[in-house]
Write a protein that holds these residues in place. Structure first.
Motif, PDB file in Angstrom:
ATOM      1  N   MET A  94      18.599  24.487 -26.394  1.00 63.63           N
ATOM      2  CA  MET A  94      19.090  23.881 -27.631  1.00 63.63           C
ATOM      3  C   MET A  94      19.824  24.905 -28.499  1.00 63.63           C
ATOM      4  SD  MET A  94      17.028  21.634 -30.492  1.00 63.63           S
ATOM      5  CE  MET A  94      16.993  20.186 -29.417  1.00 63.63           C
ATOM      6  N   ILE A  95      19.289  26.131 -28.568  1.00 63.98           N
ATOM      7  CA  ILE A  95      19.948  27.185 -29.352  1.00 63.98           C
ATOM      8  C   ILE A  95      21.299  27.529 -28.748  1.00 63.98           C
ATOM      9  CG2 ILE A  95      19.805  29.619 -30.016  1.00 63.98           C
ATOM     10  CD1 ILE A  95      16.754  29.200 -30.295  1.00 63.98           C
ATOM     11  N   ASP A  96      21.369  27.655 -27.415  1.00 63.76           N
ATOM     12  CA  ASP A  96      22.644  27.953 -26.757  1.00 63.76           C
ATOM     13  C   ASP A  96      23.663  26.838 -26.986  1.00 63.76           C
ATOM     14  OD1 ASP A  96      21.827  30.404 -25.837  1.00 63.76           O
ATOM     15  OD2 ASP A  96      21.294  29.697 -23.820  1.00 63.76           O
ATOM     16  N   ASP A  97      23.228  25.588 -26.846  1.00 62.59           N
ATOM     17  CA  ASP A  97      24.146  24.454 -27.045  1.00 62.59           C
ATOM     18  C   ASP A  97      24.650  24.406 -28.480  1.00 62.59           C
ATOM     19  OD1 ASP A  97      23.764  23.756 -24.415  1.00 62.59           O
ATOM     20  OD2 ASP A  97      22.324  22.150 -24.835  1.00 62.59           O
ATOM     21  N   PHE A  98      23.770  24.680 -29.428  1.00 59.18           N
ATOM     22  CA  PHE A  98      24.158  24.690 -30.830  1.00 59.18           C
ATOM     23  C   PHE A  98      25.128  25.825 -31.135  1.00 59.18           C
ATOM     24  CE2 PHE A  98      23.365  26.331 -35.152  1.00 59.18           C
ATOM     25  CZ  PHE A  98      23.759  25.222 -35.900  1.00 59.18           C
ATOM     26  N   THR A  99      24.849  27.009 -30.606  1.00 60.52           N
ATOM     27  CA  THR A  99      25.683  28.177 -30.886  1.00 60.52           C
ATOM     28  C   THR A  99      27.108  27.973 -30.383  1.00 60.52           C
ATOM     29  OG1 THR A  99      23.728  29.606 -30.737  1.00 60.52           O
ATOM     30  CG2 THR A  99      25.875  30.660 -30.577  1.00 60.52           C
ATOM     31  N   ILE A 100      27.242  27.396 -29.208  1.00 62.63           N
ATOM     32  CA  ILE A 100      28.571  27.178 -28.629  1.00 62.63           C
ATOM     33  C   ILE A 100      29.434  26.298 -29.537  1.00 62.63           C
ATOM     34  CG2 ILE A 100      29.786  26.066 -26.712  1.00 62.63           C
ATOM     35  CD1 ILE A 100      27.509  26.988 -24.893  1.00 62.63           C
ATOM     36  N   LYS A 101      28.816  25.396 -30.276  1.00 61.85           N
ATOM     37  CA  LYS A 101      29.560  24.462 -31.119  1.00 61.85           C
ATOM     38  C   LYS A 101      29.994  25.069 -32.453  1.00 61.85           C
ATOM     39  CE  LYS A 101      27.115  20.468 -29.173  1.00 61.85           C
ATOM     40  NZ  LYS A 101      26.179  19.356 -29.465  1.00 61.85           N
ATOM     41  N   ILE A 102      29.532  26.277 -32.758  1.00 61.29           N
ATOM     42  CA  ILE A 102      29.905  26.923 -34.024  1.00 61.29           C
ATOM     43  C   ILE A 102      31.325  27.468 -33.914  1.00 61.29           C
ATOM     44  CG2 ILE A 102      29.379  28.786 -35.633  1.00 61.29           C
ATOM     45  CD1 ILE A 102      26.456  28.603 -34.720  1.00 61.29           C
ATOM     46  N   ASN A 103      32.153  27.132 -34.874  1.00 61.33           N
ATOM     47  CA  ASN A 103      33.526  27.624 -34.928  1.00 61.33           C
ATOM     48  C   ASN A 103      33.676  28.631 -36.061  1.00 61.33           C
ATOM     49  OD1 ASN A 103      34.527  25.867 -32.829  1.00 61.33           O
ATOM     50  ND2 ASN A 103      34.396  24.189 -34.316  1.00 61.33           N
ATOM     51  N   PRO A 104      34.647  29.547 -35.944  1.00 61.12           N
ATOM     52  CA  PRO A 104      34.879  30.487 -37.044  1.00 61.12           C
ATOM     53  C   PRO A 104      35.103  29.753 -38.361  1.00 61.12           C
ATOM     54  CG  PRO A 104      36.118  31.150 -35.104  1.00 61.12           C
ATOM     55  CD  PRO A 104      35.540  29.794 -34.797  1.00 61.12           C
ATOM     56  N   GLY A 105      34.396  30.206 -39.384  1.00 61.24           N
ATOM     57  CA  GLY A 105      34.530  29.582 -40.690  1.00 61.24           C
ATOM     58  C   GLY A 105      33.509  28.515 -40.994  1.00 61.24           C
ATOM     59  N   ASP A 106      32.687  28.131 -40.039  1.00 63.42           N
ATOM     60  CA  ASP A 106      31.659  27.115 -40.286  1.00 63.42           C
ATOM     61  C   ASP A 106      30.540  27.672 -41.174  1.00 63.42           C
ATOM     62  OD1 ASP A 106      32.982  25.258 -38.788  1.00 63.42           O
ATOM     63  OD2 ASP A 106      31.689  25.416 -37.017  1.00 63.42           O
ATOM     64  N   LEU A 107      29.890  26.786 -41.895  1.00 65.85           N
ATOM     65  CA  LEU A 107      28.675  27.121 -42.633  1.00 65.85           C
ATOM     66  C   LEU A 107      27.487  26.681 -41.786  1.00 65.85           C
ATOM     67  CD1 LEU A 107      27.147  28.060 -45.156  1.00 65.85           C
ATOM     68  CD2 LEU A 107      27.472  25.765 -46.113  1.00 65.85           C
ATOM     69  N   VAL A 108      26.576  27.623 -41.499  1.00 63.03           N
ATOM     70  CA  VAL A 108      25.517  27.379 -40.522  1.00 63.03           C
ATOM     71  C   VAL A 108      24.139  27.567 -41.153  1.00 63.03           C
ATOM     72  CG1 VAL A 108      24.498  28.154 -38.340  1.00 63.03           C
ATOM     73  CG2 VAL A 108      26.987  28.089 -38.607  1.00 63.03           C
ATOM     74  N   VAL A 109      23.217  26.677 -40.802  1.00 62.15           N
ATOM     75  CA  VAL A 109      21.814  26.803 -41.189  1.00 62.15           C
ATOM     76  C   VAL A 109      20.963  26.757 -39.925  1.00 62.15           C
ATOM     77  CG1 VAL A 109      19.869  25.721 -42.376  1.00 62.15           C
ATOM     78  CG2 VAL A 109      22.110  25.780 -43.472  1.00 62.15           C
ATOM     79  N   PHE A 110      20.062  27.720 -39.780  1.00 59.45           N
ATOM     80  CA  PHE A 110      19.074  27.699 -38.692  1.00 59.45           C
ATOM     81  C   PHE A 110      17.697  27.693 -39.326  1.00 59.45           C
ATOM     82  CE2 PHE A 110      16.008  29.713 -35.909  1.00 59.45           C
ATOM     83  CZ  PHE A 110      16.229  29.060 -34.699  1.00 59.45           C
ATOM     84  N   PHE A 111      16.860  26.746 -38.905  1.00 57.81           N
ATOM     85  CA  PHE A 111      15.512  26.626 -39.467  1.00 57.81           C
ATOM     86  C   PHE A 111      14.501  26.500 -38.337  1.00 57.81           C
ATOM     87  CE2 PHE A 111      11.998  23.767 -40.659  1.00 57.81           C
ATOM     88  CZ  PHE A 111      11.438  24.480 -41.709  1.00 57.81           C
ATOM     89  N   PHE A 112      13.431  27.283 -38.429  1.00 57.46           N
ATOM     90  CA  PHE A 112      12.331  27.161 -37.468  1.00 57.46           C
ATOM     91  C   PHE A 112      11.016  27.133 -38.232  1.00 57.46           C
ATOM     92  CE2 PHE A 112       8.858  29.043 -35.020  1.00 57.46           C
ATOM     93  CZ  PHE A 112       8.844  28.189 -33.914  1.00 57.46           C
ATOM     94  N   SER A 113      10.171  26.147 -37.891  1.00 57.94           N
ATOM     95  CA  SER A 113       8.831  26.061 -38.453  1.00 57.94           C
ATOM     96  C   SER A 113       7.839  25.999 -37.302  1.00 57.94           C
ATOM     97  CB  SER A 113       8.698  24.823 -39.342  1.00 57.94           C
ATOM     98  OG  SER A 113       7.417  24.759 -39.933  1.00 57.94           O
ATOM     99  N   GLY A 114       6.910  26.946 -37.280  1.00 60.08           N
ATOM    100  CA  GLY A 114       5.944  27.021 -36.192  1.00 60.08           C
ATOM    101  C   GLY A 114       5.316  28.393 -36.161  1.00 60.08           C
ATOM    102  N   HIS A 115       4.760  28.750 -35.024  1.00 53.44           N
ATOM    103  CA  HIS A 115       4.153  30.071 -34.889  1.00 53.44           C
ATOM    104  C   HIS A 115       5.228  31.123 -34.640  1.00 53.44           C
ATOM    105  CE1 HIS A 115      -0.078  29.215 -35.106  1.00 53.44           C
ATOM    106  NE2 HIS A 115      -0.021  28.275 -34.164  1.00 53.44           N
ATOM    107  N   GLY A 116       5.009  32.301 -35.218  1.00 53.48           N
ATOM    108  CA  GLY A 116       5.874  33.449 -34.978  1.00 53.48           C
ATOM    109  C   GLY A 116       5.057  34.706 -34.937  1.00 53.48           C
ATOM    110  N   THR A 117       5.561  35.717 -34.266  1.00 54.14           N
ATOM    111  CA  THR A 117       4.850  36.996 -34.196  1.00 54.14           C
ATOM    112  C   THR A 117       5.860  38.097 -33.959  1.00 54.14           C
ATOM    113  OG1 THR A 117       2.960  38.147 -33.194  1.00 54.14           O
ATOM    114  CG2 THR A 117       4.438  36.960 -31.694  1.00 54.14           C
TER     115      THR A 117
END
Length: 453
Positions: free
Chosen positions: A67-90
């Motif tokens: 999902m991250i790879d598919d999303f990243t490919i769709k980003i074009n220069p100049g886009d405004l991007v938000v990435f949000f993750f809620s869950g466990h992290g370490t």
């Protein structure tokens, strides 16, 4: 939260967001309650302000990665991007990892690299697409232990996320730019990221790392990456905590490099009790005084190229520039810039080297009303060095007169250089230039003396 901006501007830019919430973790006692709700609520808000939103919930590692790879490919220069993750992290080795729901496969931290999502790498992927700005939101549980972590819990091993300050700061810079990471609270662990992302990937021309908390360990990492780097021209490490091995390895590496010049803060606790020989290029003359103020107490051979020989009166008083340098056996100083401070700076420094055996000087001086001739060298330098047997110098001095009639000749200069030893070569010349009745004269003096009396 990380907020990163780019210099790209695009009138047709779009707003895009990727939101992930993980609740149903498979490992016992690691399930969460509100992460999917958080992602869903944020999705509703973003869509009201025209964001194109992709939402994922309870994703495995493979699903998150795809999902991250598919999303990243769709980003074009100049886009405004938000990435949000809620869950466990370490964190592990100062890298942050976002945990997928199939966390039962990750029993030890060494498996994080291939079983979890690297947060720093994800931000770098996004910024490689050159968005106008990226907002990176991580809502992670601060306490997360591996199945085999029980033995180290009492040692206060970091379990939450580590700072992403270095990654966030680096992301805004383009390839081949000057990177300023001064006052970014960087530590030694950040140097791996700096080495990889700034020195290697971004091929920076100048790197400013002043006023951080870098020690010798971080300096060793920098020294290693700079061995085969021929792009970096300037490295600033002032006001850090580099000492001993870090200094030695940096100096050894930079001595073979075309670094424009190091500069040092006057009050940082940098020292070495083992450094014997130093080859370095510095910005200012008081950097030389700083290096020779006793912090390198075994130093006996110094080759220094100094860019600016000038008084900086605000810093000189706090440098120990009076004590004799009795261990100094060989000193070489070169500068391509003209100085007005031969008497004030160069002479006092050399007079501290009472046991010097070899001296090399190469500089230009705008002097008062006479050339720097042999009499001057004998009085101010040679007579203060009883052990001196090799003196090589290339001194270009210049004076100015109005309506001067009797000008010094080559022979006048040579006559001041007699009786210096039994083996010497002298080449000198006097050039006279006139402009609006103002005489300006300079001469080049190149000599080698051995067995100086």
């Amino acid at each position: 939260m990380a907020y990163v901006t780019s210099s790209i501007s695009k009138s047709t830019s779009e707003k895009k967001a990727l939101l992930i919430g993980n609740n149903a973790y498979k490992r016992e006692n690691t399930q969460l309650q509100c992460c999917i709700n958080d992602a869903t609520d944020l999705c509703k808000k973003l869509r009201t302000i025209q964001f194109q939103v992709t939402v994922g919930s309870d994703l495995t590692h493979e699903q998150m990665d795809r999902m991250i790879d598919d999303f990243t490919i769709k980003i074009n220069p100049g886009d405004l991007v938000v990435f949000f993750f809620s869950g466990h992290g370490t964190q592990w080795n100062d890298q942050n990892f976002l945990m997928p729901v199939d966390n039962d496969r990750i029993n030890e931290r060494k498996y994080l690299k291939h079983g979890a999502i690297n947060a720093q790498a994800t931000l770098e992927k996004i910024m490689d697409r050159c968005p106008l700005a990226a907002i990176f939101l991580l809502d992670c549980c601060r306490k997360y232990y591996m199945r085999n972590d029980a033995a180290v819990r009492s040692l206060n091993t970091p379990s939450g996320l580590s700072s992403m300050q270095a990654v966030v700061a680096i992301a805004q810079y383009r390839v081949g730019s000057n990177v300023d990471l001064s006052q970014h609270e960087l530590i030694d662990q950040d140097m791996e990221i700096i080495a990889k992302e700034v020195v290697i990937k971004k091929r920076c021309i100048q790197l400013w790392l002043g006023s951080n908390s870098i020690t010798s360990d971080g300096a060793l990492i920098l020294a290693d990456v700079l061995k085969n780097n021929h792009i970096l021209e300037k490295l600033d490490l002032h006001n850090n905590r580099i000492s001993d091995d870090g200094v030695r390895f940096l100096v050894k590496t930079l001595s073979d490099r075309n670094i424009e010049g190091l500069s040092f803060d006057r009050q940082i606790p940098m020292f070495s009790s083992t450094l014997i020989e130093l080859h370095i290029k510095v910005q200012r003359f008081d950097d030389i005084l700083y290096l020779l103020d006793g912090r390198f107490n075994k130093l006996c051979i110094v080759y220094v190229d100094v860019i600016n020989i000038a008084c900086t009166r605000t810093s000189l008083p706090i440098i120990n520039n009076k004590e004799k340098l009795s261990n100094m056996k060989c000193f070489s100083m070169t500068s391509s810039c003209e100085t007005y401070f031969y008497d004030e700076l160069i002479v006092p420094l050399l007079q501290r080297m009472l046991n010097l055996e070899k001296l090399v000087l190469n500089f230009a001086a705008n002097y008062q009303n006479t050339f720097i001739n042999g009499n001057n060298l004998k009085t101010n330098i040679i007579n203060h060095m009883s052990q001196l047997n090799i003196f090589t110098f290339n001194i270009r001095s210049k004076i100015s007169f109005y309506d001067q009639i009797h000008l010094p000749l080559n022979e006048d200069i040579k006559n001041t250089l007699t009786n210096l030893g039994d083996d010497y070569k002298i080449n000198c010349c006097v050039d006279n230039f006139s402009k609006e009745k103002k005489w300006s004269m300079s001469y080049l003096l190149v000599s080698i003396f051995t067995n100086i009396l």
